[in-house]
Design a protein around this motif. Sequence first.
Motif, PDB file in Angstrom:
ATOM      1  N   ARG A  58      72.305  35.203  83.259  1.00 23.17           N
ATOM      2  CA  ARG A  58      72.576  36.644  83.243  1.00 23.17           C
ATOM      3  C   ARG A  58      72.264  37.303  84.577  1.00 23.17           C
ATOM      4  O   ARG A  58      72.831  38.327  84.909  1.00 23.17           O
ATOM      5  CB  ARG A  58      71.745  37.316  82.146  1.00 23.17           C
ATOM      6  N   ASP A  59      71.331  36.715  85.339  1.00 22.03           N
ATOM      7  CA  ASP A  59      70.979  37.297  86.636  1.00 22.03           C
ATOM      8  C   ASP A  59      72.014  36.963  87.708  1.00 22.03           C
ATOM      9  O   ASP A  59      71.850  37.329  88.869  1.00 22.03           O
ATOM     10  CB  ASP A  59      69.590  36.849  87.082  1.00 22.03           C
ATOM     11  N   GLY A  60      73.084  36.264  87.334  1.00 23.07           N
ATOM     12  CA  GLY A  60      74.154  35.949  88.262  1.00 23.07           C
ATOM     13  C   GLY A  60      73.968  34.658  89.035  1.00 23.07           C
ATOM     14  O   GLY A  60      74.840  34.256  89.783  1.00 23.07           O
ATOM     15  N   GLN A  61      72.837  33.993  88.845  1.00 22.83           N
ATOM     16  CA  GLN A  61      72.594  32.741  89.555  1.00 22.83           C
ATOM     17  C   GLN A  61      73.115  31.562  88.749  1.00 22.83           C
ATOM     18  O   GLN A  61      73.100  31.576  87.519  1.00 22.83           O
ATOM     19  CB  GLN A  61      71.102  32.558  89.819  1.00 22.83           C
ATOM     20  N   ASP A  62      73.605  30.563  89.467  1.00 18.62           N
ATOM     21  CA  ASP A  62      74.067  29.331  88.839  1.00 18.62           C
ATOM     22  C   ASP A  62      72.932  28.319  88.841  1.00 18.62           C
ATOM     23  O   ASP A  62      72.186  28.210  89.806  1.00 18.62           O
ATOM     24  CB  ASP A  62      75.254  28.741  89.607  1.00 18.62           C
ATOM     25  N   ARG A  63      72.816  27.569  87.762  1.00 21.05           N
ATOM     26  CA  ARG A  63      71.811  26.527  87.659  1.00 21.05           C
ATOM     27  C   ARG A  63      72.512  25.226  87.326  1.00 21.05           C
ATOM     28  O   ARG A  63      73.406  25.186  86.470  1.00 21.05           O
ATOM     29  CB  ARG A  63      70.797  26.849  86.556  1.00 21.05           C
ATOM     30  N   LEU A  64      72.138  24.159  87.999  1.00 23.46           N
ATOM     31  CA  LEU A  64      72.728  22.845  87.762  1.00 23.46           C
ATOM     32  C   LEU A  64      72.052  22.210  86.554  1.00 23.46           C
ATOM     33  O   LEU A  64      70.821  22.111  86.496  1.00 23.46           O
ATOM     34  CB  LEU A  64      72.554  21.962  89.002  1.00 23.46           C
ATOM     35  N   LYS A  65      72.851  21.788  85.594  1.00 24.66           N
ATOM     36  CA  LYS A  65      72.351  21.158  84.374  1.00 24.66           C
ATOM     37  C   LYS A  65      73.084  19.839  84.165  1.00 24.66           C
ATOM     38  O   LYS A  65      74.131  19.586  84.751  1.00 24.66           O
ATOM     39  CB  LYS A  65      72.613  22.061  83.155  1.00 24.66           C
ATOM     40  N   CYS A  66      72.545  18.997  83.296  1.00 25.64           N
ATOM     41  CA  CYS A  66      73.182  17.730  82.961  1.00 25.64           C
ATOM     42  C   CYS A  66      74.034  17.938  81.706  1.00 25.64           C
ATOM     43  O   CYS A  66      73.526  18.347  80.658  1.00 25.64           O
ATOM     44  CB  CYS A  66      72.142  16.644  82.723  1.00 25.64           C
ATOM     45  N   GLY A  67      75.316  17.645  81.816  1.00 21.48           N
ATOM     46  CA  GLY A  67      76.232  17.814  80.696  1.00 21.48           C
ATOM     47  C   GLY A  67      76.081  16.761  79.610  1.00 21.48           C
ATOM     48  O   GLY A  67      76.673  16.882  78.545  1.00 21.48           O
ATOM     49  N   LEU A  68      75.274  15.723  79.862  1.00 21.42           N
ATOM     50  CA  LEU A  68      75.045  14.701  78.836  1.00 21.42           C
ATOM     51  C   LEU A  68      74.114  15.196  77.739  1.00 21.42           C
ATOM     52  O   LEU A  68      74.091  14.636  76.648  1.00 21.42           O
ATOM     53  CB  LEU A  68      74.450  13.437  79.467  1.00 21.42           C
ATOM     54  N   LEU A  69      73.370  16.248  78.028  1.00 25.95           N
ATOM     55  CA  LEU A  69      72.450  16.792  77.036  1.00 25.95           C
ATOM     56  C   LEU A  69      73.160  17.827  76.183  1.00 25.95           C
ATOM     57  O   LEU A  69      73.889  18.675  76.706  1.00 25.95           O
ATOM     58  CB  LEU A  69      71.252  17.455  77.720  1.00 25.95           C
ATOM     59  N   PRO A  70      72.955  17.793  74.874  1.00 26.63           N
ATOM     60  CA  PRO A  70      73.581  18.818  74.027  1.00 26.63           C
ATOM     61  C   PRO A  70      72.884  20.157  74.240  1.00 26.63           C
ATOM     62  O   PRO A  70      71.715  20.214  74.612  1.00 26.63           O
ATOM     63  CB  PRO A  70      73.335  18.293  72.609  1.00 26.63           C
ATOM     64  N   ARG A  71      73.609  21.217  74.015  1.00 25.22           N
ATOM     65  CA  ARG A  71      72.999  22.544  74.112  1.00 25.22           C
ATOM     66  C   ARG A  71      72.063  22.749  72.936  1.00 25.22           C
ATOM     67  O   ARG A  71      72.357  22.365  71.813  1.00 25.22           O
ATOM     68  CB  ARG A  71      74.070  23.627  74.094  1.00 25.22           C
ATOM     69  N   THR A  72      70.966  23.408  73.215  1.00 23.77           N
ATOM     70  CA  THR A  72      70.019  23.733  72.149  1.00 23.77           C
ATOM     71  C   THR A  72      70.441  25.054  71.510  1.00 23.77           C
ATOM     72  O   THR A  72      71.415  25.678  71.934  1.00 23.77           O
ATOM     73  CB  THR A  72      68.592  23.859  72.714  1.00 23.77           C
ATOM     74  N   SER A  73      69.704  25.489  70.525  1.00 29.05           N
ATOM     75  CA  SER A  73      70.022  26.751  69.856  1.00 29.05           C
ATOM     76  C   SER A  73      69.914  27.927  70.818  1.00 29.05           C
ATOM     77  O   SER A  73      70.521  28.972  70.598  1.00 29.05           O
ATOM     78  CB  SER A  73      69.089  26.962  68.668  1.00 29.05           C
ATOM     79  N   ARG A  74      69.147  27.758  71.898  1.00 30.41           N
ATOM     80  CA  ARG A  74      69.012  28.819  72.903  1.00 30.41           C
ATOM     81  C   ARG A  74      70.054  28.673  74.009  1.00 30.41           C
ATOM     82  O   ARG A  74      70.037  29.427  74.970  1.00 30.41           O
ATOM     83  CB  ARG A  74      67.611  28.788  73.497  1.00 30.41           C
ATOM     84  N   GLY A  75      70.962  27.708  73.902  1.00 30.29           N
ATOM     85  CA  GLY A  75      72.022  27.543  74.888  1.00 30.29           C
ATOM     86  C   GLY A  75      71.591  26.779  76.131  1.00 30.29           C
ATOM     87  O   GLY A  75      72.282  26.792  77.133  1.00 30.29           O
ATOM     88  N   LEU A  76      70.446  26.128  76.063  1.00 29.49           N
ATOM     89  CA  LEU A  76      69.927  25.407  77.224  1.00 29.49           C
ATOM     90  C   LEU A  76      70.385  23.957  77.221  1.00 29.49           C
ATOM     91  O   LEU A  76      70.737  23.400  76.197  1.00 29.49           O
ATOM     92  CB  LEU A  76      68.396  25.458  77.226  1.00 29.49           C
TER      93      LEU A  76
END
Length: 98
Positions: free
Chosen positions: A56-74
Motif C-alpha cells: 500500500r505504501d507504493g513499494q515493491d517487495r520481492l517474494k517467492c511465488g512457490l509459497l502459497p499466499r496466507t490469509s493475510r496475502g503474504l
Amino acid sequence: MTTFSPAPARSGRGSIRQHLDLREHPATKAALLDSDLSNPSAFCGGCAHAVLKKHRDGQDRLKCGLLPRTSRGLRGPDLRNTTPACVKYAEAAAPQDA
C-alpha cells in the motif's frame, strides 16, 4: 498490581541470515543451489518464481511465488535480488522484443 518486564532486546543474526547460515533458503526452506555463499551461481532476482508484491505504501517487495499466499496475502519473507537461489531455481525467461 502486576508489573511486566520488557522483552529482552534481540541480538545476533536476523532470521534470514540464520537460514542462509544453515544453507537453506529463507522462503522455501529448500537447500541452497550453491554451498559457497560468497559466490553463488544464481540469485532469487533472476528466478522465474520471483514475484513483485506491491504494498500500500507504493513499494515493491520481492517474494517467492512457490509459497502459497496466507490469509493475510503474504508470501513469506521479503527477499532481495541478491539472495542466493535454492535448488528449486528456474531461470526467468528473457523478455521478448515485440
